[in-house]
Design a protein around this motif. Structure first.
Motif, short mmCIF file in Angstrom:
data_model
loop_
_atom_site.label_atom_id
_atom_site.label_comp_id
_atom_site.label_asym_id
_atom_site.label_seq_id
_atom_site.Cartn_x
_atom_site.Cartn_y
_atom_site.Cartn_z
N ALA A 1 5.01 -9.00 -3.29
CA ALA A 1 4.15 -8.66 -2.16
C ALA A 1 4.96 -8.29 -0.93
O ALA A 1 4.71 -7.26 -0.29
CB ALA A 1 3.21 -9.83 -1.85
N MET A 2 5.95 -9.11 -0.60
CA MET A 2 6.73 -8.84 0.62
C MET A 2 7.54 -7.55 0.50
O MET A 2 7.58 -6.74 1.44
CB MET A 2 7.66 -10.01 0.91
N ILE A 3 8.18 -7.35 -0.63
CA ILE A 3 9.01 -6.16 -0.81
C ILE A 3 8.14 -4.90 -0.81
O ILE A 3 8.54 -3.86 -0.30
CB ILE A 3 9.89 -6.29 -2.07
N SER A 4 6.94 -5.01 -1.38
CA SER A 4 6.01 -3.87 -1.36
C SER A 4 5.65 -3.49 0.07
O SER A 4 5.68 -2.32 0.45
CB SER A 4 4.73 -4.21 -2.12
N ILE A 5 5.30 -4.49 0.86
CA ILE A 5 4.90 -4.24 2.24
C ILE A 5 6.07 -3.70 3.06
O ILE A 5 5.89 -2.85 3.94
CB ILE A 5 4.30 -5.51 2.86
N LEU A 6 7.28 -4.14 2.73
CA LEU A 6 8.47 -3.64 3.43
C LEU A 6 8.90 -2.25 2.94
O LEU A 6 9.81 -1.66 3.52
CB LEU A 6 9.63 -4.63 3.28
N ASN A 7 8.27 -1.77 1.87
CA ASN A 7 8.56 -0.45 1.32
C ASN A 7 10.02 -0.32 0.90
O ASN A 7 10.71 0.62 1.28
CB ASN A 7 8.16 0.65 2.30
N GLN B 1 -3.55 -7.08 -3.94
CA GLN B 1 -3.53 -7.94 -2.75
C GLN B 1 -2.75 -7.26 -1.63
O GLN B 1 -3.14 -7.31 -0.46
CB GLN B 1 -2.91 -9.29 -3.12
N VAL B 2 -1.65 -6.60 -1.99
CA VAL B 2 -0.85 -5.84 -1.02
C VAL B 2 -1.72 -4.75 -0.37
O VAL B 2 -1.64 -4.53 0.84
CB VAL B 2 0.39 -5.20 -1.69
N ALA B 3 -2.54 -4.08 -1.17
CA ALA B 3 -3.38 -3.01 -0.63
C ALA B 3 -4.28 -3.52 0.48
O ALA B 3 -4.45 -2.86 1.52
CB ALA B 3 -4.23 -2.38 -1.74
N ILE B 4 -4.83 -4.68 0.29
CA ILE B 4 -5.76 -5.24 1.28
C ILE B 4 -5.04 -5.74 2.52
O ILE B 4 -5.44 -5.47 3.64
CB ILE B 4 -6.61 -6.35 0.65
N TYR B 5 -3.96 -6.48 2.33
CA TYR B 5 -3.31 -7.14 3.47
C TYR B 5 -2.11 -6.38 4.02
O TYR B 5 -1.70 -6.65 5.15
CB TYR B 5 -2.91 -8.57 3.09
N GLY B 6 -1.55 -5.46 3.25
CA GLY B 6 -0.38 -4.73 3.71
C GLY B 6 -0.59 -3.24 3.86
O GLY B 6 0.24 -2.57 4.46
N GLY B 7 -1.67 -2.74 3.29
CA GLY B 7 -1.98 -1.33 3.42
C GLY B 7 -1.98 -0.60 2.10
O GLY B 7 -1.16 -0.87 1.21
N VAL B 8 -2.92 0.31 1.97
CA VAL B 8 -3.07 1.09 0.74
C VAL B 8 -1.82 1.93 0.45
O VAL B 8 -1.36 1.98 -0.69
CB VAL B 8 -4.36 1.94 0.78
N PRO B 9 -1.21 2.60 1.45
CA PRO B 9 0.00 3.38 1.13
C PRO B 9 1.11 2.53 0.50
O PRO B 9 1.78 2.98 -0.44
CB PRO B 9 0.43 3.95 2.47
N ALA B 10 1.30 1.32 0.97
CA ALA B 10 2.31 0.43 0.39
C ALA B 10 1.96 0.11 -1.06
O ALA B 10 2.83 0.09 -1.94
CB ALA B 10 2.44 -0.85 1.20
#
Length: 129
Positions: free
Chosen positions: A65-71, A99-108
């Motif tokens: 999750a974290m690495i996804s959000i950090l791209n 879960q990343v899509a909802i809390y970190g953004g769909v592009p991530a």
């Protein structure tokens, strides 16, 4: 930190990411970036991943999750492979990325799903060799 923590970190890092991946990272270390490799091995893998409070499986989910959000694509692919090693299924990885899509953004999430599929394909190809 002690050499014991570094050694523990090296053992965990190799178990999660694979001997080849870690050996390549350490072999590429030079005078400039060796301190980073030492820091990652000792603190990230030894001092934190080596703690008892969370399972490796749980840590893998959090990292995805974290690495996804950090791209951080390169790291994400390595941790997708590590997550499989730590017992996550493709379906569970998909749930983490939703879960990343909802809390970190769909592009991530879009990028992360693409990179996870690439990692799965690379793993399948390696198994076929």
């Amino acid at each position: 930190m002690s050499n014991e923590t570094y050694d523990k970190g090296l053992e965990i890092r190799k178990a999660v990411l694979g001997e080849d991946y870690v050996s390549r990272a350490l072999a590429r270390a030079d005078e400039f970036n060796k301190p980073l490799q030492d820091l990652v091995t000792e603190y990230c893998w030894g001092a934190v991943w080596g703690r008892e409070g969370l399972s490796r499986r749980d840590r893998s989910m959090i990292n995805l999750a974290m690495i996804s959000i950090l791209n951080r694509g390169h790291e994400l692919k390595a941790h997708v492979r590590g997550a499989i090693t730590n017992g996550l299924t493709k379906e569970e990885i998909s749930e983490v990325l939703l879960q990343v899509a909802i809390y970190g953004g769909v592009p991530a999430a879009v990028d992360s799903f693409r990179l996870a599929n690439e990692a799965f394909a690379e793993m399948d190809a390696a198994e076929g060799e």
